[in-house]
Design a protein around this motif. Structure first.
Motif, PDB file in Angstrom:
ATOM      1  N   SER A 136       0.831  -1.098   0.265  1.00  0.00           N
ATOM      2  CA  SER A 136       0.509   0.423   0.237  1.00  0.00           C
ATOM      3  C   SER A 136       0.663   0.969  -0.181  1.00  0.00           C
ATOM      4  O   SER A 136       2.329   1.087   0.206  1.00  0.00           O
ATOM      5  N   SER A 137       0.210   2.395  -0.394  1.00  0.00           N
ATOM      6  CA  SER A 137       1.158   3.317   0.343  1.00  0.00           C
ATOM      7  C   SER A 137       0.839   4.545   1.166  1.00  0.00           C
ATOM      8  O   SER A 137      -0.529   4.072   1.160  1.00  0.00           O
ATOM      9  N   TYR A 138       1.486   5.811   0.426  1.00  0.00           N
ATOM     10  CA  TYR A 138       0.593   6.423   1.727  1.00  0.00           C
ATOM     11  C   TYR A 138      -0.438   7.798   1.198  1.00  0.00           C
ATOM     12  O   TYR A 138      -0.578   7.824   0.038  1.00  0.00           O
ATOM     13  N   VAL A 139      -1.210   7.532   2.187  1.00  0.00           N
ATOM     14  CA  VAL A 139      -2.845   8.268   1.302  1.00  0.00           C
ATOM     15  C   VAL A 139      -2.683   9.639   2.534  1.00  0.00           C
ATOM     16  O   VAL A 139      -2.470   9.511   3.559  1.00  0.00           O
ATOM     17  N   SER A 140      -3.543  10.230   2.684  1.00  0.00           N
ATOM     18  CA  SER A 140      -4.275  11.557   3.435  1.00  0.00           C
ATOM     19  C   SER A 140      -5.142  10.708   4.602  1.00  0.00           C
ATOM     20  O   SER A 140      -6.501  10.344   3.699  1.00  0.00           O
ATOM     21  N   PHE A 141      -5.686  11.655   4.918  1.00  0.00           N
ATOM     22  CA  PHE A 141      -6.818  11.180   5.710  1.00  0.00           C
ATOM     23  C   PHE A 141      -8.143  10.950   5.255  1.00  0.00           C
ATOM     24  O   PHE A 141      -9.013   9.953   5.403  1.00  0.00           O
ATOM     25  N   SER A 142      -8.200  11.884   4.174  1.00  0.00           N
ATOM     26  CA  SER A 142      -9.799  11.474   3.513  1.00  0.00           C
ATOM     27  C   SER A 142      -9.600  10.855   2.382  1.00  0.00           C
ATOM     28  O   SER A 142     -10.888  10.336   2.269  1.00  0.00           O
ATOM     29  N   GLU A 143      -8.568  10.724   1.717  1.00  0.00           N
ATOM     30  CA  GLU A 143      -8.329   9.567   1.014  1.00  0.00           C
ATOM     31  C   GLU A 143      -8.714   8.503   1.651  1.00  0.00           C
ATOM     32  O   GLU A 143      -9.200   7.373   1.073  1.00  0.00           O
ATOM     33  N   ALA A 144      -8.394   7.781   2.593  1.00  0.00           N
ATOM     34  CA  ALA A 144      -8.526   7.133   3.506  1.00  0.00           C
ATOM     35  C   ALA A 144      -9.831   6.871   4.441  1.00  0.00           C
ATOM     36  O   ALA A 144     -10.036   5.836   4.066  1.00  0.00           O
ATOM     37  N   GLN A 145     -10.741   7.876   4.751  1.00  0.00           N
ATOM     38  CA  GLN A 145     -11.640   7.470   4.900  1.00  0.00           C
ATOM     39  C   GLN A 145     -13.145   7.540   3.924  1.00  0.00           C
ATOM     40  O   GLN A 145     -13.728   6.953   3.839  1.00  0.00           O
ATOM     41  N   GLU A 146     -12.268   8.066   2.144  1.00  0.00           N
ATOM     42  CA  GLU A 146     -13.249   8.397   1.218  1.00  0.00           C
ATOM     43  C   GLU A 146     -13.057   5.914   0.902  1.00  0.00           C
ATOM     44  O   GLU A 146     -13.675   5.344   0.044  1.00  0.00           O
ATOM     45  N   ASP A 163     -11.261  -2.724   2.375  1.00  0.00           N
ATOM     46  CA  ASP A 163     -10.711  -3.876   4.164  1.00  0.00           C
ATOM     47  C   ASP A 163      -9.108  -3.303   4.339  1.00  0.00           C
ATOM     48  O   ASP A 163      -9.159  -4.314   5.039  1.00  0.00           O
ATOM     49  N   ASN A 164      -8.786  -2.707   2.918  1.00  0.00           N
ATOM     50  CA  ASN A 164      -7.072  -3.208   3.125  1.00  0.00           C
ATOM     51  C   ASN A 164      -6.465  -2.129   4.499  1.00  0.00           C
ATOM     52  O   ASN A 164      -6.986  -1.137   4.562  1.00  0.00           O
ATOM     53  N   MET A 165      -5.789  -2.829   4.965  1.00  0.00           N
ATOM     54  CA  MET A 165      -4.496  -1.375   5.793  1.00  0.00           C
ATOM     55  C   MET A 165      -4.278  -0.409   5.359  1.00  0.00           C
ATOM     56  O   MET A 165      -3.613  -0.083   3.777  1.00  0.00           O
ATOM     57  N   ILE A 166      -4.581   0.842   5.856  1.00  0.00           N
ATOM     58  CA  ILE A 166      -4.392   2.094   5.276  1.00  0.00           C
ATOM     59  C   ILE A 166      -3.229   2.477   5.968  1.00  0.00           C
ATOM     60  O   ILE A 166      -2.801   2.638   6.753  1.00  0.00           O
ATOM     61  N   HIS A 167      -1.865   3.421   5.504  1.00  0.00           N
ATOM     62  CA  HIS A 167      -0.955   4.156   5.659  1.00  0.00           C
ATOM     63  C   HIS A 167      -0.974   5.197   5.557  1.00  0.00           C
ATOM     64  O   HIS A 167      -1.561   5.975   4.253  1.00  0.00           O
ATOM     65  N   VAL A 168      -1.262   6.744   6.356  1.00  0.00           N
ATOM     66  CA  VAL A 168      -1.460   7.364   6.503  1.00  0.00           C
ATOM     67  C   VAL A 168      -0.080   8.426   6.535  1.00  0.00           C
ATOM     68  O   VAL A 168       0.298   8.035   8.603  1.00  0.00           O
ATOM     69  N   VAL A 169       1.041   9.384   6.807  1.00  0.00           N
ATOM     70  CA  VAL A 169       1.786   9.822   6.879  1.00  0.00           C
ATOM     71  C   VAL A 169       1.663  11.174   7.536  1.00  0.00           C
ATOM     72  O   VAL A 169       0.465  12.022   7.207  1.00  0.00           O
ATOM     73  N   VAL A 192       5.127  10.931  11.951  1.00  0.00           N
ATOM     74  CA  VAL A 192       4.144   9.036  12.536  1.00  0.00           C
ATOM     75  C   VAL A 192       3.502   8.572  11.052  1.00  0.00           C
ATOM     76  O   VAL A 192       3.294   9.298   9.967  1.00  0.00           O
ATOM     77  N   VAL A 193       3.673   7.382  11.142  1.00  0.00           N
ATOM     78  CA  VAL A 193       3.035   6.783  10.297  1.00  0.00           C
ATOM     79  C   VAL A 193       2.053   5.909  11.256  1.00  0.00           C
ATOM     80  O   VAL A 193       2.679   4.926  11.707  1.00  0.00           O
ATOM     81  N   VAL A 194       0.184   6.404  10.345  1.00  0.00           N
ATOM     82  CA  VAL A 194      -0.380   5.446  11.224  1.00  0.00           C
ATOM     83  C   VAL A 194      -0.816   4.156  10.297  1.00  0.00           C
ATOM     84  O   VAL A 194      -0.726   4.450   9.536  1.00  0.00           O
ATOM     85  N   ILE A 195      -1.048   3.038  10.547  1.00  0.00           N
ATOM     86  CA  ILE A 195      -1.356   1.812  10.051  1.00  0.00           C
ATOM     87  C   ILE A 195      -2.935   1.021  10.736  1.00  0.00           C
ATOM     88  O   ILE A 195      -2.566   0.598  11.279  1.00  0.00           O
TER      89      ILE A 195
END
Length: 133
Positions: free
Chosen positions: A27-37, A44-50, A103-106
């Motif tokens: 997976s690649s890094y996304v923003s919170f808005s992309e993660a929510q979308e 169901d994929n794990m999302i990486h937000v930096v 910080v990177v949250v997964i």
């Protein structure tokens, strides 16, 4: 055909199979808005937000709250687009968490909240050279 050729072909086929099977987990890094979308679309994929921790002028982390039993905590994180999000982590606070630069949250959104399964931190290096003038 020689046995060594057959063995080489089997090894190459196994390597290709392994690469294809792990490609779906990347997976690649996304923003919170992309993660929510992504979450709203049923991903169901794990999302990486930096991002960075939200801090006040004196450097104290804003919104850092540990549970009474110290086995979980929450904090406010600012992604690279400047969007703030409250992040919940159901593990004890990692060592040097408050000193981290980035910080990177997964994790994933659940019920409209970002729940982190892992936290990766970039801490300032104690081995960085100070500039000498």
């Amino acid at each position: 055909m020689k046995k060594s050729y057959i063995f080489g072909i089997v090894i190459i086929a196994a390597a290709i199979t392994m690469i294809i099977s792990t490609a779906g987990d990347a997976s690649s890094y996304v923003s919170f808005s992309e993660a929510q979308e992504m979450s709203e679309n049923g991903s169901d994929n794990m999302i990486h937000v930096v991002g960075t921790l939200k801090k006040d002028e004196s450097g104290h982390i804003i919104g850092l709250k540990a549970a009474q039993n110290k086995l979980s905590f929450s904090f406010i994180m600012v992604d690279q687009n400047g969007l703030e999000q409250l992040v919940y982590y159901n593990e004890p606070m990692p060592a040097d968490f408050t000193k981290s630069e980035q910080v990177v949250v997964i994790g994933a959104y659940k019920n409209g909240q970002f729940i982190a399964d892992k936290i990766l931190m970039k801490c300032p290096s104690k081995y960085q050279e100070d500039t000498v003038v």
